[in-house]
Design an enzyme around this catalytic site. Structure first.
Site, PDB file in Angstrom:
ATOM      1  N   HIS A 284      39.234  27.504   7.274  1.00 47.30           N
ATOM      2  CA  HIS A 284      39.212  26.438   8.716  1.00 47.30           C
ATOM      3  C   HIS A 284      40.198  25.689   8.241  1.00 47.30           C
ATOM      4  O   HIS A 284      41.325  25.710   9.097  1.00 47.30           O
ATOM      5  CB  HIS A 284      37.831  26.086   8.836  1.00 47.30           C
ATOM      6  CG  HIS A 284      36.772  27.041   8.643  1.00 47.30           C
ATOM      7  ND1 HIS A 284      35.666  26.099   7.852  1.00 47.30           N
ATOM      8  CD2 HIS A 284      36.446  27.950   9.562  1.00 47.30           C
ATOM      9  CE1 HIS A 284      34.789  27.690   8.914  1.00 47.30           C
ATOM     10  NE2 HIS A 284      34.854  28.550   9.947  1.00 47.30           N
TER      11      HIS A 284
ATOM     12  N   LYS B 200      22.301  30.672  16.057  1.00 46.58           N
ATOM     13  CA  LYS B 200      22.354  30.916  15.239  1.00 46.58           C
ATOM     14  C   LYS B 200      21.466  30.238  14.052  1.00 46.58           C
ATOM     15  O   LYS B 200      21.494  29.050  14.688  1.00 46.58           O
ATOM     16  CB  LYS B 200      24.073  30.852  14.632  1.00 46.58           C
ATOM     17  CG  LYS B 200      24.658  32.427  15.034  1.00 46.58           C
ATOM     18  CD  LYS B 200      25.791  31.866  14.340  1.00 46.58           C
ATOM     19  CE  LYS B 200      26.625  33.122  14.375  1.00 46.58           C
ATOM     20  NZ  LYS B 200      28.273  32.671  14.839  1.00 46.58           N
TER      21      LYS B 200
ATOM     22  N   ARG C 108      40.037  37.513  10.003  1.00 42.43           N
ATOM     23  CA  ARG C 108      40.225  37.201   7.814  1.00 42.43           C
ATOM     24  C   ARG C 108      40.137  39.687   7.679  1.00 42.43           C
ATOM     25  O   ARG C 108      41.237  39.367   6.829  1.00 42.43           O
ATOM     26  CB  ARG C 108      39.306  36.736   6.959  1.00 42.43           C
ATOM     27  CG  ARG C 108      38.748  35.467   6.678  1.00 42.43           C
ATOM     28  CD  ARG C 108      37.190  35.299   6.707  1.00 42.43           C
ATOM     29  NE  ARG C 108      37.126  35.276   7.853  1.00 42.43           N
ATOM     30  CZ  ARG C 108      35.500  35.074   8.382  1.00 42.43           C
ATOM     31  NH1 ARG C 108      34.727  34.139   6.781  1.00 42.43           N
ATOM     32  NH2 ARG C 108      34.761  34.624   9.023  1.00 42.43           N
TER      33      ARG C 108
ATOM     34  N   SER D 229      32.116  30.602   5.361  1.00 41.47           N
ATOM     35  CA  SER D 229      30.327  29.104   5.535  1.00 41.47           C
ATOM     36  C   SER D 229      28.902  30.054   4.521  1.00 41.47           C
ATOM     37  O   SER D 229      29.067  29.306   3.920  1.00 41.47           O
ATOM     38  CB  SER D 229      30.734  29.244   6.669  1.00 41.47           C
ATOM     39  OG  SER D 229      31.520  28.381   7.149  1.00 41.47           O
TER      40      SER D 229
HETATM   41  P1  ADP Z   1      31.594  31.426  14.278  1.00 41.51           P
HETATM   42  O1  ADP Z   1      30.182  31.079  14.174  1.00 41.51           O
HETATM   43  O2  ADP Z   1      32.461  30.940  15.785  1.00 41.51           O
HETATM   44  O3  ADP Z   1      32.702  32.725  13.830  1.00 41.51           O
HETATM   45  P2  ADP Z   1      33.397  29.873  11.867  1.00 41.51           P
HETATM   46  O4  ADP Z   1      32.336  28.649  11.787  1.00 41.51           O
HETATM   47  O5  ADP Z   1      32.456  30.872  11.021  1.00 41.51           O
HETATM   48  O6  ADP Z   1      32.112  30.106  13.447  1.00 41.51           O
HETATM   49  O7  ADP Z   1      34.039  30.163  12.251  1.00 41.51           O
HETATM   50  C1  ADP Z   1      35.649  29.892  13.052  1.00 41.51           C
HETATM   51  C2  ADP Z   1      36.715  30.636  13.314  1.00 41.51           C
HETATM   52  O8  ADP Z   1      37.442  30.568  12.086  1.00 41.51           O
HETATM   53  C3  ADP Z   1      36.438  31.541  13.442  1.00 41.51           C
HETATM   54  O9  ADP Z   1      37.426  32.560  14.273  1.00 41.51           O
HETATM   55  C4  ADP Z   1      36.205  33.213  12.155  1.00 41.51           C
HETATM   56  O10 ADP Z   1      37.022  34.150  12.456  1.00 41.51           O
HETATM   57  C5  ADP Z   1      38.003  32.096  11.773  1.00 41.51           C
HETATM   58  N1  ADP Z   1      37.483  31.727  10.532  1.00 41.51           N
HETATM   59  C6  ADP Z   1      36.132  31.619   8.801  1.00 41.51           C
HETATM   60  N2  ADP Z   1      37.052  31.769   7.843  1.00 41.51           N
HETATM   61  C7  ADP Z   1      38.461  31.992   8.095  1.00 41.51           C
HETATM   62  C8  ADP Z   1      38.929  32.103   6.746  1.00 41.51           C
HETATM   63  N3  ADP Z   1      38.664  32.022   5.570  1.00 41.51           N
HETATM   64  N4  ADP Z   1      40.286  32.397   7.093  1.00 41.51           N
HETATM   65  C9  ADP Z   1      40.922  31.944   8.339  1.00 41.51           C
HETATM   66  N5  ADP Z   1      40.099  31.973   9.240  1.00 41.51           N
HETATM   67  C10 ADP Z   1      38.817  31.866   9.442  1.00 41.51           C
END
Ligand code: ADP
Length: 171
Positions: free
Chosen positions: A20, A44, A93, A131
């Site tokens: 992130h 969630k 990803r 996460s």
């Molecule tokens: P959500 O529940 O909205 O998917 P996340 O916190 O899991 O929220 O992710 C927020 C954003 O960051 C999403 O667009 C997700 O695809 C992106 N994201 C998560 N992990 C990575 C990563 N390793 N590299 C790039 N983008 C990521």
């Protein structure tokens, strides 16, 4: 001359990890103003409260001058419009992310044709990071120092206990 619009990077950030943070650092160089918004999604179950997640994002991004950190429970496109932004940034990803993100972006476009979604590809070395994986490792006491910013590592240790290194030599 056209100025670059404000962008919003929304997510659960439960917790924020280095993938992130990499996206945040890259997009803050592309837009005049970026807002990272912790969204509270009732469907969630989160490990960290919205306030904890917001505090972690703030601590990890304090070095970025054109960045705001916020939290919201609103409908994303309504929120984006309300803060005067026109771009939603989402990270990709793998192919696995694509179906959901494509559907989400098209639905948002249908609800708010004036707002666009911009996809940014993960950096290769963060492509495995989520996460969910971070929480799973931390729950076993594994060291996640290489995966999350220090403020998030501290909170994970508070939740799960002191992180133990997975020593190969049995120490
Ligand atoms: P959500 O529940 O909205 O998917 P996340 O916190 O899991 O929220 O992710 C927020 C954003 O960051 C999403 O667009 C997700 O695809 C992106 N994201 C998560 N992990 C990575 C990563 N390793 N590299 C790039 N983008 C990521």
């Amino acid at each position: 001359m056209k100025t670059l619009p404000k962008a919003v990077y929304p997510g659960s950030f439960d917790p924020l990890h280095n993938g992130h943070l990499d996206v945040i650092e890259r997009i803050s160089g592309m837009f005049d103003e970026v807002t990272v918004t912790v969204f509270v999604n009732a469907s969630k179950t989160a490990l960290f409260s919205a306030d904890e997640r917001t505090a972690m994002v703030k601590a990890a991004t304090a070095h970025i001058p054109n960045l705001h950190v916020d939290q919201s429970q609103d409908l994303l496109v309504r929120y984006v419009r309300q803060i005067g932004a026109r771009v939603i940034v989402r990270g990709l990803r793998a192919v696995l992310d694509f179906d959901y993100e494509f559907q989400f972006a098209l639905m948002n476009k249908r609800m708010a044709p004036d707002i666009d979604t911009l996809f940014i590809l993960t950096s290769e070395h963060y492509s495995y990071l989520s996460s969910t994986i971070v929480k799973e490792l931390a729950s076993y006491g594994a060291d996640v120092a290489d995966l999350v910013p220090p403020a998030c590592q501290r909170r994970l240790i508070e939740k799960f206990g002191v992180g133990k290194r997975l020593e190969r030599d049995g120490e």
